[in-house]
Design a protein around this motif. Structure first.
Motif, PDB file in Angstrom:
ATOM      1  N   VAL A  73      20.325  35.148  54.519  1.00 43.04           N
ATOM      2  CA  VAL A  73      21.523  35.916  54.895  1.00 43.04           C
ATOM      3  C   VAL A  73      22.177  35.303  56.128  1.00 43.04           C
ATOM      4  O   VAL A  73      23.407  35.174  56.196  1.00 43.04           O
ATOM      5  CB  VAL A  73      21.165  37.402  55.115  1.00 43.04           C
ATOM      6  N   PHE A  74      21.361  34.903  57.101  1.00 44.61           N
ATOM      7  CA  PHE A  74      21.900  34.265  58.307  1.00 44.61           C
ATOM      8  C   PHE A  74      22.655  32.990  57.950  1.00 44.61           C
ATOM      9  O   PHE A  74      23.764  32.770  58.451  1.00 44.61           O
ATOM     10  CB  PHE A  74      20.749  33.961  59.276  1.00 44.61           C
ATOM     11  N   PHE A  75      22.080  32.146  57.094  1.00 43.32           N
ATOM     12  CA  PHE A  75      22.774  30.926  56.675  1.00 43.32           C
ATOM     13  C   PHE A  75      24.078  31.248  55.956  1.00 43.32           C
ATOM     14  O   PHE A  75      25.103  30.606  56.196  1.00 43.32           O
ATOM     15  CB  PHE A  75      21.899  30.092  55.746  1.00 43.32           C
ATOM     16  N   LEU A  76      24.048  32.221  55.059  1.00 44.95           N
ATOM     17  CA  LEU A  76      25.249  32.563  54.299  1.00 44.95           C
ATOM     18  C   LEU A  76      26.358  33.113  55.180  1.00 44.95           C
ATOM     19  O   LEU A  76      27.541  32.938  54.879  1.00 44.95           O
ATOM     20  CB  LEU A  76      24.908  33.566  53.192  1.00 44.95           C
ATOM     21  N   LEU A  77      25.991  33.787  56.260  1.00 42.67           N
ATOM     22  CA  LEU A  77      27.003  34.361  57.151  1.00 42.67           C
ATOM     23  C   LEU A  77      27.516  33.370  58.185  1.00 42.67           C
ATOM     24  O   LEU A  77      28.681  33.450  58.585  1.00 42.67           O
ATOM     25  CB  LEU A  77      26.434  35.594  57.858  1.00 42.67           C
ATOM     26  N   THR A  78      26.684  32.464  58.644  1.00 49.84           N
ATOM     27  CA  THR A  78      27.086  31.629  59.773  1.00 49.84           C
ATOM     28  C   THR A  78      27.569  30.234  59.408  1.00 49.84           C
ATOM     29  O   THR A  78      28.482  29.718  60.056  1.00 49.84           O
ATOM     30  CB  THR A  78      25.932  31.494  60.775  1.00 49.84           C
ATOM     31  N   ALA A  79      26.995  29.596  58.432  1.00 49.21           N
ATOM     32  CA  ALA A  79      27.356  28.200  58.137  1.00 49.21           C
ATOM     33  C   ALA A  79      28.821  28.033  57.709  1.00 49.21           C
ATOM     34  O   ALA A  79      29.508  27.148  58.240  1.00 49.21           O
ATOM     35  CB  ALA A  79      26.408  27.613  57.106  1.00 49.21           C
ATOM     36  N   PRO A  80      29.334  28.827  56.784  1.00 50.29           N
ATOM     37  CA  PRO A  80      30.750  28.646  56.420  1.00 50.29           C
ATOM     38  C   PRO A  80      31.706  28.963  57.576  1.00 50.29           C
ATOM     39  O   PRO A  80      32.718  28.280  57.748  1.00 50.29           O
ATOM     40  CB  PRO A  80      30.959  29.627  55.264  1.00 50.29           C
ATOM     41  N   ILE A  81      31.371  29.965  58.370  1.00 47.99           N
ATOM     42  CA  ILE A  81      32.228  30.310  59.506  1.00 47.99           C
ATOM     43  C   ILE A  81      32.207  29.195  60.539  1.00 47.99           C
ATOM     44  O   ILE A  81      33.248  28.808  61.084  1.00 47.99           O
ATOM     45  CB  ILE A  81      31.787  31.651  60.114  1.00 47.99           C
ATOM     46  N   ALA A  82      31.031  28.658  60.817  1.00 49.13           N
ATOM     47  CA  ALA A  82      30.928  27.562  61.780  1.00 49.13           C
ATOM     48  C   ALA A  82      31.685  26.332  61.307  1.00 49.13           C
ATOM     49  O   ALA A  82      32.379  25.676  62.093  1.00 49.13           O
ATOM     50  CB  ALA A  82      29.462  27.227  62.022  1.00 49.13           C
ATOM     51  N   ALA A  83      31.579  26.007  60.025  1.00 52.85           N
ATOM     52  CA  ALA A  83      32.301  24.855  59.488  1.00 52.85           C
ATOM     53  C   ALA A  83      33.808  25.062  59.580  1.00 52.85           C
ATOM     54  O   ALA A  83      34.561  24.137  59.925  1.00 52.85           O
ATOM     55  CB  ALA A  83      31.885  24.600  58.048  1.00 52.85           C
ATOM     56  N   HIS A  84      34.254  26.276  59.293  1.00 51.27           N
ATOM     57  CA  HIS A  84      35.679  26.572  59.394  1.00 51.27           C
ATOM     58  C   HIS A  84      36.167  26.431  60.828  1.00 51.27           C
ATOM     59  O   HIS A  84      37.211  25.821  61.087  1.00 51.27           O
ATOM     60  CB  HIS A  84      35.952  27.986  58.881  1.00 51.27           C
ATOM     61  N   LEU A  85      35.413  26.970  61.774  1.00 52.51           N
ATOM     62  CA  LEU A  85      35.826  26.894  63.174  1.00 52.51           C
ATOM     63  C   LEU A  85      35.802  25.462  63.704  1.00 52.51           C
ATOM     64  O   LEU A  85      36.686  25.072  64.478  1.00 52.51           O
ATOM     65  CB  LEU A  85      34.936  27.798  64.030  1.00 52.51           C
ATOM     66  N   LEU A  86      34.827  24.682  63.284  1.00 48.56           N
ATOM     67  CA  LEU A  86      34.796  23.278  63.703  1.00 48.56           C
ATOM     68  C   LEU A  86      35.978  22.499  63.126  1.00 48.56           C
ATOM     69  O   LEU A  86      36.579  21.659  63.810  1.00 48.56           O
ATOM     70  CB  LEU A  86      33.481  22.632  63.284  1.00 48.56           C
ATOM     71  N   ALA A  87      36.319  22.770  61.877  1.00 42.38           N
ATOM     72  CA  ALA A  87      37.466  22.091  61.276  1.00 42.38           C
ATOM     73  C   ALA A  87      38.768  22.513  61.949  1.00 42.38           C
ATOM     74  O   ALA A  87      39.646  21.676  62.193  1.00 42.38           O
ATOM     75  CB  ALA A  87      37.524  22.382  59.775  1.00 42.38           C
ATOM     76  N   ARG A  88      38.903  23.796  62.281  1.00 41.07           N
ATOM     77  CA  ARG A  88      40.108  24.252  62.985  1.00 41.07           C
ATOM     78  C   ARG A  88      40.205  23.633  64.373  1.00 41.07           C
ATOM     79  O   ARG A  88      41.281  23.256  64.831  1.00 41.07           O
ATOM     80  CB  ARG A  88      40.116  25.776  63.107  1.00 41.07           C
ATOM     81  N   ALA A  89      39.066  23.516  65.063  1.00 42.09           N
ATOM     82  CA  ALA A  89      39.063  22.891  66.387  1.00 42.09           C
ATOM     83  C   ALA A  89      39.429  21.412  66.285  1.00 42.09           C
ATOM     84  O   ALA A  89      40.184  20.894  67.121  1.00 42.09           O
ATOM     85  CB  ALA A  89      37.703  23.063  67.049  1.00 42.09           C
ATOM     86  N   ALA A  90      38.919  20.726  65.277  1.00 38.19           N
ATOM     87  CA  ALA A  90      39.260  19.319  65.084  1.00 38.19           C
ATOM     88  C   ALA A  90      40.750  19.163  64.797  1.00 38.19           C
ATOM     89  O   ALA A  90      41.401  18.241  65.306  1.00 38.19           O
ATOM     90  CB  ALA A  90      38.434  18.727  63.943  1.00 38.19           C
TER      91      ALA A  90
END
Length: 118
Positions: A73-90
């Motif tokens: 559940v932790f992976f499903l909740l955090t990994a896509p959000i983290a990837a999205h935020l990193l891409a937006r920051a880039a």
């Protein structure tokens, strides 16, 4: 542990390892940070989730199973959000898209503006 549970756990580990390999190949082969973050978040989450489910099947006790499922559940909740935020920051700092990209949906002038229907 029964023989069937061992076979199921083995298949889950092999499938999870396959998706981890696909994520690794995606990080190596894809052209820019945006597509690489997609590969890492999607297949990496699926691969690690399958390995944790295999752990839950193999262990067979409630304590380990609940921790493994909490990890999924932790992976499903955090990994896509983290990837999205990193891409937006880039994108916000101006990291360029690959020449192979066909569209820049965020190219509306203001890189910090929220994207979506208004």
């Amino acid at each position: 542990m029964t023989e069937i549970a061992a076979i199921i756990a083995g298949v889950l580990v092999l499938t999870g390892a396959f998706f981890a390999l696909v994520a690794t190949i995606g990080l190596w082969r894809l052209p820019d940070i945006y597509t690489r973050s997609h590969a890492a978040s999607k297949t990496g989450t699926l691969g690690s989730g399958l390995v944790l489910i295999a752990l839950a099947v193999h262990a067979g006790d409630a304590s380990t199973t609940s921790r493994a499922l909490a990890g999924v559940v932790f992976f499903l909740l955090t990994a896509p959000i983290a990837a999205h935020l990193l891409a937006r920051a880039a994108y916000a700092v101006g990291y360029p898209l690959s020449e192979e990209s066909v569209a820049d949906d965020l190219a509306n002038g203001d890189r910090n503006e929220s994207v979506g229907p208004t």
